[in-house]
Design a protein around this motif. Structure first.
Motif, PDB file in Angstrom:
ATOM      1  N   ALA A 157     -11.344   0.445   7.889  1.00  0.00           N
ATOM      2  CA  ALA A 157     -10.643   0.794   6.649  1.00  0.00           C
ATOM      3  C   ALA A 157     -10.373  -0.434   5.792  1.00  0.00           C
ATOM      4  O   ALA A 157     -10.120  -0.311   4.592  1.00  0.00           O
ATOM      5  CB  ALA A 157      -9.336   1.501   6.977  1.00  0.00           C
ATOM      6  N   ASP A 158     -10.433  -1.623   6.405  1.00  0.00           N
ATOM      7  CA  ASP A 158     -10.213  -2.853   5.650  1.00  0.00           C
ATOM      8  C   ASP A 158     -11.374  -3.190   4.725  1.00  0.00           C
ATOM      9  O   ASP A 158     -11.247  -4.058   3.856  1.00  0.00           O
ATOM     10  CB  ASP A 158      -9.976  -4.024   6.608  1.00  0.00           C
ATOM     11  N   LEU A 159     -12.510  -2.507   4.885  1.00  0.00           N
ATOM     12  CA  LEU A 159     -13.674  -2.781   4.043  1.00  0.00           C
ATOM     13  C   LEU A 159     -13.689  -1.936   2.774  1.00  0.00           C
ATOM     14  O   LEU A 159     -14.603  -2.071   1.952  1.00  0.00           O
ATOM     15  CB  LEU A 159     -14.962  -2.542   4.841  1.00  0.00           C
ATOM     16  N   LEU A 160     -12.688  -1.078   2.605  1.00  0.00           N
ATOM     17  CA  LEU A 160     -12.574  -0.246   1.411  1.00  0.00           C
ATOM     18  C   LEU A 160     -11.475  -0.763   0.496  1.00  0.00           C
ATOM     19  O   LEU A 160     -10.469  -1.294   0.965  1.00  0.00           O
ATOM     20  CB  LEU A 160     -12.248   1.203   1.786  1.00  0.00           C
ATOM     21  N   ALA A 161     -11.662  -0.583  -0.799  1.00  0.00           N
ATOM     22  CA  ALA A 161     -10.629  -0.883  -1.787  1.00  0.00           C
ATOM     23  C   ALA A 161     -10.459   0.328  -2.692  1.00  0.00           C
ATOM     24  O   ALA A 161     -11.456   0.894  -3.161  1.00  0.00           O
ATOM     25  CB  ALA A 161     -11.010  -2.102  -2.632  1.00  0.00           C
TER      26      ALA A 161
END
Length: 280
Positions: free
Chosen positions: A164-168
């Motif tokens: 989820a850290d790869l989404l903005a």
């Protein structure tokens, strides 16, 4: 505020809906992802992956769009390995309860996999899988696309962590009231993971391409896609775009001014953009 003249047939369709007291269809929750990569040229800084929806599609046929699709309720609150902002934090960013936020994020990651062959997940919180083009992975992708399984189950079975850290977060759009098919769609950004490659998969698209965001005026697109590209073109790097503090809570719903025949779009915080033809 953005305004643009609409085709007469669409204005008449909206007029009939309102004058006859039409009831808006319930919108389906959805997620879409702008997958970004470095352009590799001095002229442009980065590109975005877009697909052209097949002519056989019931919604937006022939239009260029980003990988995306509906939220699977089975992913709400499902047990899965997760790294990055928690569902609670995503809930604050997206304006929904944590369980629903989890399902929306799952939808975003799943749809990128289904429609581009890129998987934002890995064996731990610091890596992503490298090759998801094998026959075994293709079987899994097809099962997801056919709704034979859900994304949380796939990740659990393979011991993978959702990144989820790869989404903005980028924005949130709602289809106008007069349309028979309506979607409440959250837009996200994601960088193409190192070692992975896009590929055209499935039967929902008949063409795929990496586009410069400045090409928003050259291809047939629905207003949310076109305006999103115009907004994205104002950033000079992927890091700058993904680091922007964007409002993904406020719903943007285009409406029709029946007196003028114009589509009107009110954007959060006003309109910092130059005029753009959103009806092409």
């Amino acid at each position: 505020m953005l305004t643009t003249e609409l085709p007469a047939a669409l204005v008449e369709h909206a007029r009939r809906f309102y004058t006859q007291g039409g009831a808006p269809a319930a919108p389906r929750r959805a997620a879409t992802v702008l997958l970004l990569r470095e352009a590799g040229t001095t002229a442009e800084s980065f590109e975005v992956y877009a697909i052209r929806r097949a002519a056989t599609m019931a919604f937006a046929a022939g239009m260029y769009a980003f990988p995306g699709g509906g939220v699977d309720p089975r992913d709400e609150g499902a047990a899965l390995r997760w790294t990055g902002p928690s569902p609670e934090i995503w809930g604050e960013r997206l304006g929904v309860p944590p369980a629903e936020a989890q399902a929306v994020v799952c939808a975003a990651v799943r749809e990128v996999f289904e429609e581009s062959g890129v998987l934002l997940a890995g064996p731990d919180e610091a890596t992503v899988v490298r090759d998801v083009s094998t026959a075994e992975w293709e079987t899994t992708r097809a099962a997801l696309a056919a709704h034979e399984t859900n994304f949380a189950e796939v990740l659990s079975e393979r011991g993978l962590t959702l990144r989820a850290d790869l989404l903005a977060p980028w924005g949130r759009w709602l289809t106008p009231e007069f349309e028979p098919r309506r979607y409440d769609t959250w837009f996200f950004l994601a960088r193409l993971p190192e070692g992975q490659h896009t590929r055209r998969v499935g039967d929902e698209a008949d063409h795929a391409a990496w586009l410069c965001p400045d090409r928003a005026g050259e291809l047939p697109m629905l207003p949310p896609t076109r305006i999103t590209l115009v907004e994205l073109s104002r950033y000079r790097s992927i890091d700058a775009a993904m680091g922007a503090r964007r409002d993904a809570r406020t719903v943007v719903m285009p409406r029709v001014d029946l007196a003028t025949g114009h589509l009107v779009i009110d954007l959060p915080g006003g309109d910092p953009r130059e005029p753009v033809d959103v009806a092409r």
